[in-house]
Design an enzyme around this catalytic site. Structure first.
Site, PDB file in Angstrom:
ATOM      1  N   SER A 169      -2.940   6.844  -8.661  1.00 53.89           N
ATOM      2  CA  SER A 169      -3.485   5.513  -8.849  1.00 53.89           C
ATOM      3  C   SER A 169      -3.416   5.158 -10.355  1.00 53.89           C
ATOM      4  O   SER A 169      -2.397   5.441 -10.981  1.00 53.89           O
ATOM      5  CB  SER A 169      -4.916   5.482  -8.311  1.00 53.89           C
ATOM      6  OG  SER A 169      -5.307   4.172  -8.076  1.00 53.89           O
ATOM      7  N   ASP A 434      -0.069   2.103   1.813  1.00 57.55           N
ATOM      8  CA  ASP A 434      -0.966   1.939   0.676  1.00 57.55           C
ATOM      9  C   ASP A 434      -0.728   0.573   0.034  1.00 57.55           C
ATOM     10  O   ASP A 434       0.355   0.313  -0.487  1.00 57.55           O
ATOM     11  CB  ASP A 434      -0.684   3.044  -0.354  1.00 57.55           C
ATOM     12  CG  ASP A 434      -1.479   2.852  -1.632  1.00 57.55           C
ATOM     13  OD1 ASP A 434      -2.364   1.976  -1.655  1.00 57.55           O
ATOM     14  OD2 ASP A 434      -1.196   3.580  -2.599  1.00 57.55           O
ATOM     15  N   HIS A 459      -3.070   5.638   0.245  1.00 59.57           N
ATOM     16  CA  HIS A 459      -3.193   5.834  -1.199  1.00 59.57           C
ATOM     17  C   HIS A 459      -3.327   7.314  -1.566  1.00 59.57           C
ATOM     18  O   HIS A 459      -4.271   7.974  -1.146  1.00 59.57           O
ATOM     19  CB  HIS A 459      -4.436   5.075  -1.636  1.00 59.57           C
ATOM     20  CG  HIS A 459      -4.481   4.742  -3.079  1.00 59.57           C
ATOM     21  ND1 HIS A 459      -3.473   4.069  -3.729  1.00 59.57           N
ATOM     22  CD2 HIS A 459      -5.434   4.959  -4.010  1.00 59.57           C
ATOM     23  CE1 HIS A 459      -3.824   3.898  -4.992  1.00 59.57           C
ATOM     24  NE2 HIS A 459      -4.992   4.420  -5.185  1.00 59.57           N
TER      25      HIS A 459
END
Ligand code: NAG
Ligand code: NAG
Ligand code: NAG
Ligand code: NAG
Ligand code: NAG
Ligand code: NAG
Ligand code: NAG
Length: 494
Positions: A169, A434, A459
């Protein structure tokens, strides 16, 4: 004025255990820790004396930055794996679990993890007042990593070893940018689900949510669409406001003329589903995080279950399910309540994720606002971009204009390159469901900077420990990442 040694904050576990819901709680892509077996001993906090401002040589103030080590797998000559942390506390659970641990075992790696400044216990200033947040930026964070790396190379005798960094991320972007900006310190990077393009209006997010719900069945999106349409109609009259207040268990009665409250309500309700999609089936369950058993399948089963009433009633039932699993009596949805919480500058009650410090980074560097501005999504159009951009001013002050935000985002893409990132030995794993992949690297930059597409995962799924129920393509992706790291380790340091 700045903070000394050990911060006394004990941060709550994150994710659904957060007591407070707001339009932008967890959807920024924070990476929750993996599950570890009860009784596993975790490495202790260690502290590194770090410079407060890397870009002002006359400012000599320092603070203590938290890090963890695990040398259990290390054999002389092995690589060093450095976990880069992002917008939440560094969790020692990652030092004993996760895909990178299995790589470390096979490659005899030394493990390090450095917490990001202004998150967790790494608090450089005495509070999070707007004046004190000027030292919070990705560039300062990368410089922290550089100073830390150089120091650890020396003190741990890891000078000749090859360093590989890992992040997911926002910290995945940091991993790629660290390799880009400090190539003499890092040999390769695994940048999972990394949104490397800063973008003010991240309206594609809800488009991917739509596409992900469609993998269950188009009816699921139709029901979300119908429910939001009915909600919108109820907003047109007073009786409707009462109905919504009751059925959605709002803590305070809804005033349908208060556009900010309405926007926040729609955004919070969409947020419930966004979060399920973002983290669907990613093995992140661990003690304390409630509701990881709610999946796309659960959501769509409720939304398409006609015995629960109209689509609107099913949307309300879904909301109740989320409130119950979080142990909340009612939905705190007002704009004022959200802004009040975000204005609190004390570290004491800082819940971190989606909290004040990350919002500051979105207002000054990244944007990433998950607005309802795309027409290709079923969540209505009640939370447009300006609902998000005005929060910067309402939370941090009048200086934080849209012009400042636009410039900040342009600056970020100028200094890192956005999608024109020029890197080698960086891998970008990419989960098809995601929502963040819309800002990520989805095609190979070059043969030495490939993207790995993981069909059907959410994710950061590849960072979590393997599980028997993993999709075969997820297992294959973990193995592909391992092979790449192995190849890199055989390559000369250039
Ligand atoms: C390092 O990780 C391994 C594997 O989970 C664990 O057994 C060991 O106790 C850890 N070492 C430290 C110092 O935490
Ligand atoms: C999820 O687990 C909780 C208990 O942890 C349970 O109360 C709830 O009914 C479960 N929900 C679903 C949809 O399975
Ligand atoms: C629909 O909801 C009812 C009431 O909660 C439940 O008993 C039933 O099992 C659900 N049906 C499906 C197909 O999920
Ligand atoms: C933190 O929260 C608690 C409980 O809500 C409250 O009593 C306390 O005053 C808060 N502290 C600060 C510094 O805001
Ligand atoms: C990454 O995911 C997107 C969306 O599913 C897909 O279009 C793209 O091809 C993937 N990237 C690679 C390199 O396969
Ligand atoms: C991307 O790179 C990977 C790893 O080198 C390779 O397996 C894959 O075929 C490449 N994909 C494309 C579309 O070139
Ligand atoms: C992803 O998997 C689904 C089935 O699970 C398949 O229908 C689809 O074509 C796959 N997409 C890609 C890009 O491989």
């Amino acid at each position: 004025m700045f903070r000394g040694a050990v911060a006394v904050v004990v941060l709550g576990l994150l994710g659904w255990s957060d007591g407070f819901r707001l339009g932008r709680t967890q959807q920024f892509g924070f990476l929750p820790p993996p599950k570890v077996a009860v009784g596993t001993s975790l490495p202790p906090d260690q502290w590194f004396t770090q410079t407060l401002d890397h870009f002002n040589p006359t400012d000599t103030r320092t603070w203590k930055q938290r890090y963890f080590t695990n040398a259990t797998f290390y054999k002389p000559g092995g690589p060093v794996f450095l976990q880069i942390n992002g917008e939440g506390p560094a969790n020692p659970q990652w030092m004993v679990e996760g895909a990178w641990i299995s790589y470390a075992k096979r490659l005899n790696a030394y493990l390090l993890s450095l917490e990001h400044r202004y998150y967790g216990k790494s608090l450089p200033t005495e509070d999070a007042s707007t004046e004190n947040l000027i030292y919070l930026s990705s560039e300062q964070a990368l410089a922290d990593l550089a100073i830390f790396t150089v120091s650890m190379r020396k003190s741990l005798g890891l000078n000749k070893n090859k360093w590989i960094v890992f992040g997911g991320s926002y910290s995945g972007s940091l991993a790629a940018w660290y390799r880009l900006k400090y190539p003499h310190l890092v040999h390769g990077a695994v940048a999972t689900s990394a949104p490397i393009l800063a973008q003010v209006n991240f309206k594609e997010y809800l488009e991917v949510v739509k596409a992900s719900l469609a993998t269950w069945g188009e009816e699921c999106n139709s029901m979300v669409y119908e429910a939001n349409r009915e909600l919108h109609l109820l907003l047109q009259h007073r009786v409707g406001w009462q109905t919504i207040t009751q059925q959605f268990r709002l803590c305070e009665p809804l005033d349908g003329t208060n556009q900010l409250d309405v926007a926040n309500l729609f955004s919070v309700l969409a947020g419930n589903i966004e979060e399920v999609v973002q983290y669907n089936l990613d093995n992140r369950a661990f003690e304390g995080v409630k509701g990881t058993n709610i999946t796309i399948d659960t959501v769509c089963s409720v939304l398409t279950n006609t015995t629960l009433g109209s689509p609107y009633a099913r949307y309300a039932a879904l909301n109740s399910m989320f409130l119950d699993v979080q142990g909340e009596k009612c939905l705190d949805y007002t704009y004022k309540s959200m802004v009040d919480q975000m204005q609190a500058t004390s570290w004491e009650n800082n819940t971190d994720v989606g909290g004040r410090t990350w919002i500051y980074q979105t207002c000054t560097e990244f944007g990433f606002y998950q607005s309802s501005d795309s027409s290709d999504q079923p969540f209505g159009n009640e939370f447009p971009l300006d609902f998000f951009t005005r929060q910067c001013q309402d939370i941090f002050g009048t200086k934080f204009t849209t012009a400042l935000l636009n410039y900040g985002v342009k600056r970020t893409n100028s200094i890192y390159g956005g999608h024109n990132l020029k890197v080698t030995r960086v891998v970008f794993p990419n989960g098809s469901i995601d929502p963040w992949h819309a800002l990520g690297v989805t095609t190979n930059i070059s043969s030495s900077a490939p993207a790995i597409f993981i069909n059907g995962t959410a994710h950061c799924a590849n960072m979590y420990p393997a599980s028997p129920s993993d999709l075969p393509q997820l297992t294959a992706a973990r193995e592909q990442i391992f092979r790449l790291i192995t190849q890199w380790l055989h390559q000369k340091d250039v």
